[in-house]
Design a protein around this motif. Structure first.
Motif, PDB file in Angstrom:
ATOM      1  N   UNK A   1       4.289  -1.901   8.360  1.00 57.39           N
ATOM      2  CA  UNK A   1       4.826  -1.189   7.474  1.00 57.39           C
ATOM      3  C   UNK A   1       5.119   0.017   8.588  1.00 57.39           C
ATOM      4  N   UNK A   2       6.628   0.210   9.162  1.00 59.72           N
ATOM      5  CA  UNK A   2       6.390   0.667  10.298  1.00 59.72           C
ATOM      6  C   UNK A   2       6.102   2.314  10.265  1.00 59.72           C
ATOM      7  N   UNK A   3       6.692   3.083   8.964  1.00 57.14           N
ATOM      8  CA  UNK A   3       6.983   3.848   8.599  1.00 57.14           C
ATOM      9  C   UNK A   3       4.878   4.475   8.471  1.00 57.14           C
ATOM     10  N   UNK A   4       4.072   3.765   8.137  1.00 58.22           N
ATOM     11  CA  UNK A   4       2.969   4.531   8.615  1.00 58.22           C
ATOM     12  C   UNK A   4       2.125   4.423   9.765  1.00 58.22           C
ATOM     13  N   UNK A   5       3.411   3.118  10.879  1.00 64.62           N
ATOM     14  CA  UNK A   5       2.615   2.904  11.862  1.00 64.62           C
ATOM     15  C   UNK A   5       3.144   3.788  12.702  1.00 64.62           C
TER      16      UNK A   5
ATOM     17  N   UNK B   1       0.580  -0.927  -0.214  1.00 67.77           N
ATOM     18  CA  UNK B   1      -0.022  -0.127  -0.033  1.00 67.77           C
ATOM     19  C   UNK B   1       0.795   1.447   0.429  1.00 67.77           C
ATOM     20  N   UNK B   2       1.971   1.483  -0.181  1.00 68.40           N
ATOM     21  CA  UNK B   2       3.401   2.188  -0.720  1.00 68.40           C
ATOM     22  C   UNK B   2       2.673   3.177  -0.513  1.00 68.40           C
ATOM     23  N   UNK B   3       1.715   3.484  -2.398  1.00 69.06           N
ATOM     24  CA  UNK B   3       1.457   4.556  -3.116  1.00 69.06           C
ATOM     25  C   UNK B   3       0.194   5.328  -2.128  1.00 69.06           C
ATOM     26  N   UNK B   4      -0.619   4.457  -1.483  1.00 68.07           N
ATOM     27  CA  UNK B   4      -1.879   5.136  -0.611  1.00 68.07           C
ATOM     28  C   UNK B   4      -1.650   5.534   0.541  1.00 68.07           C
TER      29      UNK B   4
ATOM     30  N   UNK C   1      -5.113   7.312   7.974  1.00 69.73           N
ATOM     31  CA  UNK C   1      -3.858   6.571   8.395  1.00 69.73           C
ATOM     32  C   UNK C   1      -4.965   4.789   8.561  1.00 69.73           C
ATOM     33  N   UNK C   2      -5.931   5.026   8.907  1.00 70.94           N
ATOM     34  CA  UNK C   2      -6.103   3.594   9.295  1.00 70.94           C
ATOM     35  C   UNK C   2      -6.185   2.650   7.775  1.00 70.94           C
ATOM     36  N   UNK C   3      -6.095   1.180   8.829  1.00 71.37           N
ATOM     37  CA  UNK C   3      -6.661   0.239   8.294  1.00 71.37           C
ATOM     38  C   UNK C   3      -5.013  -0.851   7.416  1.00 71.37           C
ATOM     39  N   UNK C   4      -4.205   0.195   7.904  1.00 72.68           N
ATOM     40  CA  UNK C   4      -2.380  -0.184   7.253  1.00 72.68           C
ATOM     41  C   UNK C   4      -2.005  -1.769   7.197  1.00 72.68           C
ATOM     42  N   UNK C   5      -1.883  -2.477   6.433  1.00 73.02           N
ATOM     43  CA  UNK C   5      -1.503  -3.735   6.381  1.00 73.02           C
ATOM     44  C   UNK C   5      -2.660  -4.458   5.287  1.00 73.02           C
TER      45      UNK C   5
ATOM     46  N   UNK D   1       9.943   9.783   3.635  1.00 76.41           N
ATOM     47  CA  UNK D   1      10.468   8.925   3.453  1.00 76.41           C
ATOM     48  C   UNK D   1      10.266   7.902   2.048  1.00 76.41           C
ATOM     49  N   UNK D   2       8.562   8.239   2.314  1.00 73.39           N
ATOM     50  CA  UNK D   2       7.554   7.282   1.424  1.00 73.39           C
ATOM     51  C   UNK D   2       7.878   8.016  -0.393  1.00 73.39           C
ATOM     52  N   UNK D   3       8.656   9.533   0.122  1.00 72.06           N
ATOM     53  CA  UNK D   3       8.514  10.226  -1.640  1.00 72.06           C
ATOM     54  C   UNK D   3       9.509   9.779  -2.039  1.00 72.06           C
ATOM     55  N   UNK D   4      10.937   9.487  -1.885  1.00 69.63           N
ATOM     56  CA  UNK D   4      12.278   8.909  -1.561  1.00 69.63           C
ATOM     57  C   UNK D   4      12.222   7.899  -2.045  1.00 69.63           C
ATOM     58  N   UNK D   5      12.393   6.428  -0.642  1.00 71.34           N
ATOM     59  CA  UNK D   5      11.756   5.113  -1.312  1.00 71.34           C
ATOM     60  C   UNK D   5      11.141   5.031  -3.045  1.00 71.34           C
ATOM     61  N   UNK D   6      10.153   6.228  -3.069  1.00 73.86           N
ATOM     62  CA  UNK D   6       9.557   5.328  -4.664  1.00 73.86           C
ATOM     63  C   UNK D   6       9.911   6.100  -5.409  1.00 73.86           C
TER      64      UNK D   6
END
Length: 316
Positions: A175-179, A16-19, A146-150, A70-75
């Motif tokens: 996803x520890x970043x989203x967490x 769910x990286x992009x979302x 931000x709910x429902x991650x994973x 972090x999401x932006x750079x990783x992508x």
């Protein structure tokens, strides 16, 4: 085997990286607007409670910015060959940094609350409660976003040299970043709830000490959340398996059949829901590495596997 079948990428981003990236940017915008409104209104009306809460929200907006970047750079760097095993662990690095920021916020909350207990100050209860309720509303909306991650398991990554296509590929892993982003929002919501309770009781009974006491309680709880996040993200950064993770054992069960024996095994996480493994084994009847990789196709968490096969020495 053709050259094309030998080629593979190392994109180990979460399902769910992009979302998640889009939602965190939305939460940052929401938090920033509320922060600006509180600081502006507090300055105009001379309310230190509004100004203080606005700057408090700015610390969480800054922490959320770490997650978003972090999401932006990783992508953007996902195809960069300099990242040998991809950019999937950038989220864990951001999560670890956010955990440190959470710990600092918790310490500052507890210290400021202690100072308020030793040196009480007058409280404008109605105004403070209004600020806390508004902040809680923003945090609840943010938590909903931000709910429902994973829980969404779709995945586009196909590692041709290992699994090919199978239904469970990349379906597991936090996803520890989203967490981290979620914990920041929930921590802010907890602060608002404790503040509302303390201020409501304080306005009725005149207990000025209850508000800073709740601040200390909130600081302790947030510090515990921070420690848990620091442990889980730090474990990934140090290539250590989760305590309840038995992926190495599952690999041994699938490989160690007949006379085949694993002599060296390394398993580590390379991104949310993605693990890599290096398997060295000896066999009295060695088969091509592809044969052993095929046995591991049932393990959906494995996204990158290297197998080294040696012939077992005959007994003297």
């Amino acid at each position: 085997m053709t050259a094309n079948t030998l080629e593979h990428d190392h994109i180990f981003l979460g399902a769910d990286h992009d979302r998640n990236e889009r939602r965190i940017w939305l939460v940052i915008a929401l938090t920033a607007v509320m922060m600006a409104v509180e600081i502006g209104a507090g300055t105009y009306y001379g309310s230190m409670a509004l100004v203080a809460d606005g700057w408090h929200m700015s610390t969480h907006a800054s922490a959320l910015l770490i997650s978003a970047c972090a999401y932006l750079y990783a992508r953007r760097q996902a195809h960069n060959p300099r990242f040998t095993f991809g950019t999937g662990k950038l989220g864990d690095l951001a999560g670890f940094a956010s955990a440190i920021i959470l710990a600092i916020i918790a310490l500052l909350m507890a210290w400021e609350s202690f100072l308020r207990i030793t040196h009480p100050v007058p409280i404008s209860f109605s105004q403070a409660i209004g600020v806390a309720v508004a902040g809680l509303g923003v945090n609840l909306v943010s938590a909903w976003l931000l709910r429902g991650e994973g829980h969404h398991h779709g995945h586009a990554h196909d590692h041709g040299h290992h699994h090919g296509d199978h239904a469970h590929h990349g379906n597991h892993g936090a996803d520890n970043n989203m967490r981290a982003a979620y914990i920041h929002v929930i921590a802010d919501a907890l602060t608002s709830v404790l503040a509302i309770a303390a201020l409501a009781l304080g306005s009725v009974y005149g207990w000025l000490w209850l508000d800073p006491l709740m601040g200390i309680v909130g600081g302790v709880i947030i510090a515990q959340w921070s420690f848990g996040l620091m442990k889980s993200s730090g474990r990934v950064l140090l290539d250590a398996m989760e305590e309840n993770e038995d992926l190495p054992g599952d690999i041994r069960k699938l490989i160690e059949t007949g006379g085949d024996r694993i002599t060296d095994l390394h398993v580590w996480q390379v991104g949310p829901g993605h693990h890599a493994a290096i398997v060295a084994l000896v066999s009295p009847d060695p088969q091509p590495p592809e044969t052993y990789k095929a046995k591991l196709q049932a393990l959906g968490e494995l996204s990158h596997v290297t197998v080294e096969v040696s012939r077992a020495r005959a007994a003297a």
